[in-house]
Design a protein around this motif. Sequence first.
Motif, PDB file in Angstrom:
ATOM      1  N   MET A 256      23.507-100.322  -8.385  1.00 36.43           N
ATOM      2  CA  MET A 256      23.470-101.744  -8.699  1.00 36.43           C
ATOM      3  C   MET A 256      23.061-102.568  -7.477  1.00 36.43           C
ATOM      4  N   LEU A 257      23.587-102.206  -6.304  1.00 37.54           N
ATOM      5  CA  LEU A 257      23.215-102.928  -5.094  1.00 37.54           C
ATOM      6  C   LEU A 257      21.750-102.677  -4.728  1.00 37.54           C
ATOM      7  N   ALA A 258      21.226-101.495  -5.079  1.00 36.43           N
ATOM      8  CA  ALA A 258      19.806-101.215  -4.852  1.00 36.43           C
ATOM      9  C   ALA A 258      18.935-102.138  -5.715  1.00 36.43           C
ATOM     10  N   GLU A 259      19.385-102.428  -6.931  1.00 34.87           N
ATOM     11  CA  GLU A 259      18.642-103.366  -7.785  1.00 34.87           C
ATOM     12  C   GLU A 259      18.599-104.753  -7.139  1.00 34.87           C
ATOM     13  N   HIS A 260      19.700-105.167  -6.573  1.00 32.30           N
ATOM     14  CA  HIS A 260      19.734-106.474  -5.899  1.00 32.30           C
ATOM     15  C   HIS A 260      18.846-106.465  -4.657  1.00 32.30           C
ATOM     16  N   TYR A 261      18.845-105.354  -3.945  1.00 28.35           N
ATOM     17  CA  TYR A 261      17.972-105.218  -2.777  1.00 28.35           C
ATOM     18  C   TYR A 261      16.504-105.348  -3.202  1.00 28.35           C
ATOM     19  N   ASN A 262      16.141-104.704  -4.300  1.00 28.76           N
ATOM     20  CA  ASN A 262      14.750-104.757  -4.780  1.00 28.76           C
ATOM     21  C   ASN A 262      14.345-106.158  -5.216  1.00 28.76           C
ATOM     22  N   MET A 263      15.331-106.971  -5.644  1.00 27.36           N
ATOM     23  CA  MET A 263      15.039-108.351  -6.034  1.00 27.36           C
ATOM     24  C   MET A 263      14.573-109.191  -4.844  1.00 27.36           C
ATOM     25  N   ALA A 264      14.868-108.722  -3.634  1.00 28.24           N
ATOM     26  CA  ALA A 264      14.420-109.429  -2.429  1.00 28.24           C
ATOM     27  C   ALA A 264      12.949-109.135  -2.126  1.00 28.24           C
ATOM     28  N   LYS A 265      12.329-108.260  -2.937  1.00 28.86           N
ATOM     29  CA  LYS A 265      10.912-107.885  -2.806  1.00 28.86           C
ATOM     30  C   LYS A 265      10.575-107.309  -1.432  1.00 28.86           C
ATOM     31  N   PRO A 266      11.290-106.250  -1.032  1.00 26.21           N
ATOM     32  CA  PRO A 266      10.944-105.576   0.221  1.00 26.21           C
ATOM     33  C   PRO A 266       9.656-104.778   0.030  1.00 26.21           C
ATOM     34  N   PRO A 267       9.011-104.343   1.103  1.00 24.72           N
ATOM     35  CA  PRO A 267       7.771-103.568   0.970  1.00 24.72           C
ATOM     36  C   PRO A 267       7.941-102.291   0.143  1.00 24.72           C
ATOM     37  N   LYS A 268       9.086-101.630   0.284  1.00 24.45           N
ATOM     38  CA  LYS A 268       9.332-100.397  -0.460  1.00 24.45           C
ATOM     39  C   LYS A 268      10.619-100.537  -1.259  1.00 24.45           C
ATOM     40  N   LYS A 269      10.505-100.404  -2.576  1.00 23.44           N
ATOM     41  CA  LYS A 269      11.691-100.455  -3.422  1.00 23.44           C
ATOM     42  C   LYS A 269      12.404 -99.108  -3.396  1.00 23.44           C
ATOM     43  N   ILE A 270      13.694 -99.145  -3.653  1.00 22.05           N
ATOM     44  CA  ILE A 270      14.501 -97.924  -3.617  1.00 22.05           C
ATOM     45  C   ILE A 270      15.249 -97.754  -4.935  1.00 22.05           C
ATOM     46  N   LYS A 271      15.768 -96.571  -5.145  1.00 24.97           N
ATOM     47  CA  LYS A 271      16.610 -96.323  -6.319  1.00 24.97           C
ATOM     48  C   LYS A 271      17.567 -95.178  -6.015  1.00 24.97           C
ATOM     49  N   PHE A 272      18.663 -95.150  -6.747  1.00 21.67           N
ATOM     50  CA  PHE A 272      19.601 -94.037  -6.688  1.00 21.67           C
ATOM     51  C   PHE A 272      19.550 -93.289  -8.011  1.00 21.67           C
ATOM     52  N   LEU A 273      19.663 -91.987  -7.934  1.00 23.48           N
ATOM     53  CA  LEU A 273      19.658 -91.179  -9.153  1.00 23.48           C
ATOM     54  C   LEU A 273      20.828 -91.569 -10.055  1.00 23.48           C
ATOM     55  N   GLU A 274      20.579 -91.559 -11.352  1.00 20.64           N
ATOM     56  CA  GLU A 274      21.651 -91.836 -12.316  1.00 20.64           C
ATOM     57  C   GLU A 274      22.416 -90.537 -12.573  1.00 20.64           C
ATOM     58  N   CYS A 275      23.627 -90.485 -12.113  1.00 20.10           N
ATOM     59  CA  CYS A 275      24.426 -89.270 -12.265  1.00 20.10           C
ATOM     60  C   CYS A 275      25.485 -89.458 -13.349  1.00 20.10           C
ATOM     61  N   PHE A 276      26.066 -88.345 -13.763  1.00 23.37           N
ATOM     62  CA  PHE A 276      27.116 -88.381 -14.794  1.00 23.37           C
ATOM     63  C   PHE A 276      27.981 -87.144 -14.637  1.00 23.37           C
ATOM     64  N   LEU A 277      29.024 -87.057 -15.433  1.00 27.26           N
ATOM     65  CA  LEU A 277      29.920 -85.902 -15.409  1.00 27.26           C
ATOM     66  C   LEU A 277      29.750 -85.069 -16.662  1.00 27.26           C
ATOM     67  N   LEU A 278      30.005 -83.792 -16.536  1.00 29.78           N
ATOM     68  CA  LEU A 278      30.107 -82.905 -17.696  1.00 29.78           C
ATOM     69  C   LEU A 278      31.534 -82.398 -17.792  1.00 29.78           C
TER      70      LEU A 278
END
Length: 426
Positions: A256-278
């Motif tokens: 979620m914080l990476a989405e906010h970081y990307n809203m600042a329009k930096p040169p390189k956008k980032i993302k975190f893998l969507e993880c879950f439990l089994l």
Amino acid sequence: LKEKARRTQNKQIETLSNTVGLYERLLNEARSLADDAGAVLEQVNGLKKATDKFATEVTIRGPSSNASSKSSDSATTRPAPRKSAATPGLSVAEVNKRLTVLEGRLATGEIDETTYATDRRALYLEAEATKRMLETRMAETRRSTASSGNTSDRATVGSTQEAPTNSMLDAITFDMTEEVVQMTYDIKSLTWHKKPMNVYIWDKPFGEGALRQCFMMVAVDKDGKKTRYVAKNSKDPEEPDETYYRDVETQALASMLAEHYNMAKPPKKIKFLECFLLKMVNRTLNPCTGNPELMHVEPYLPGEYIKHNSNWGYVEETKQDRNTPQAFSHFTHHHTKGRYLVVDIQGVGNVFTDPQVHTNDAKGFGIGNCGQDGMDKFFETHECNALCQFLGLKAKILKEFDGGTRAPKLTAKSGSAVPPAGTTKP
């Protein structure tokens, strides 16, 4: 005398009634145990049938390396699958029965908590030995199928310690999967959701770290669509279930914080893998927790992993001296007004995974949360770079030789590109 005799008789009747009630309860419990035993026996028989079916799938569907195997009489030369022998070791019913006895002895004071913990640990190790023995038997079944004339790598699927090849993935069918429960976390509503999922998990890890083992996993739907994942479990059998849940919540917050970081329009956008439990609902319960085994799962990410910083001040400067990961960590502290700091940034390129969160009160997010001390340690070694300046972050130490990514406009008004803190519930 008559009144005394009447009271005595009533007391005997009451005692007899209580005894009858006790026997009725015991009878009901016995019936319940019988039903449970029947269900466990049915599950064991189902597992044996699944093993035979797996051997049949590998034998019949695996293509031969010999080009002549496509002839019409090739099916008659294929060997019959090995029959499952009686399973030695502990059964699911035996594990649960012995665990119940242990809990009963603890409740009655027959044993103390130390003895209970020791005996429960021993029970878990015995169950693990049975599990390894069954895995070895299945691997032998696969190898025997391969030696009988089918030299395709499909025959050895699941018995390799290397990351599976594409041909191994092609060998997996829906019928070879096990049904599990997928647990996903919604950071915005702070709620967990679950749904059924069918997966095939290789029985040997292809990699491991200090705390966890990594297994290749494929999710298969009924239409045959396959998605590749990495499943991780703890090397410590006594790892609390809470740790698995906190890891997913940590990654969700970082995402979620990476989405906010990307809203600042930096040169390189980032993302975190969507993880879950089994939740492995069709396997033996973990005797140390009394619950189904849990596994942490995330999409398979090929490429070279780089760890850019740690939760105690480490900064990667040898392999890749990058601005983006360091600026993102600084951003999370600024954006949450000092409440959170996301560190342990690692991954491939600008796709990250397995972060750690420090909080100013040192609460939540596992044992890696070093609180304000961890935050102070980050800023001791963090050198603000061009991206930190672009984002309007308060500089404590400026980077002297900045060869990393540079922002397109360093003249932007301080903080103008940064979305306001608190717009989404953390």
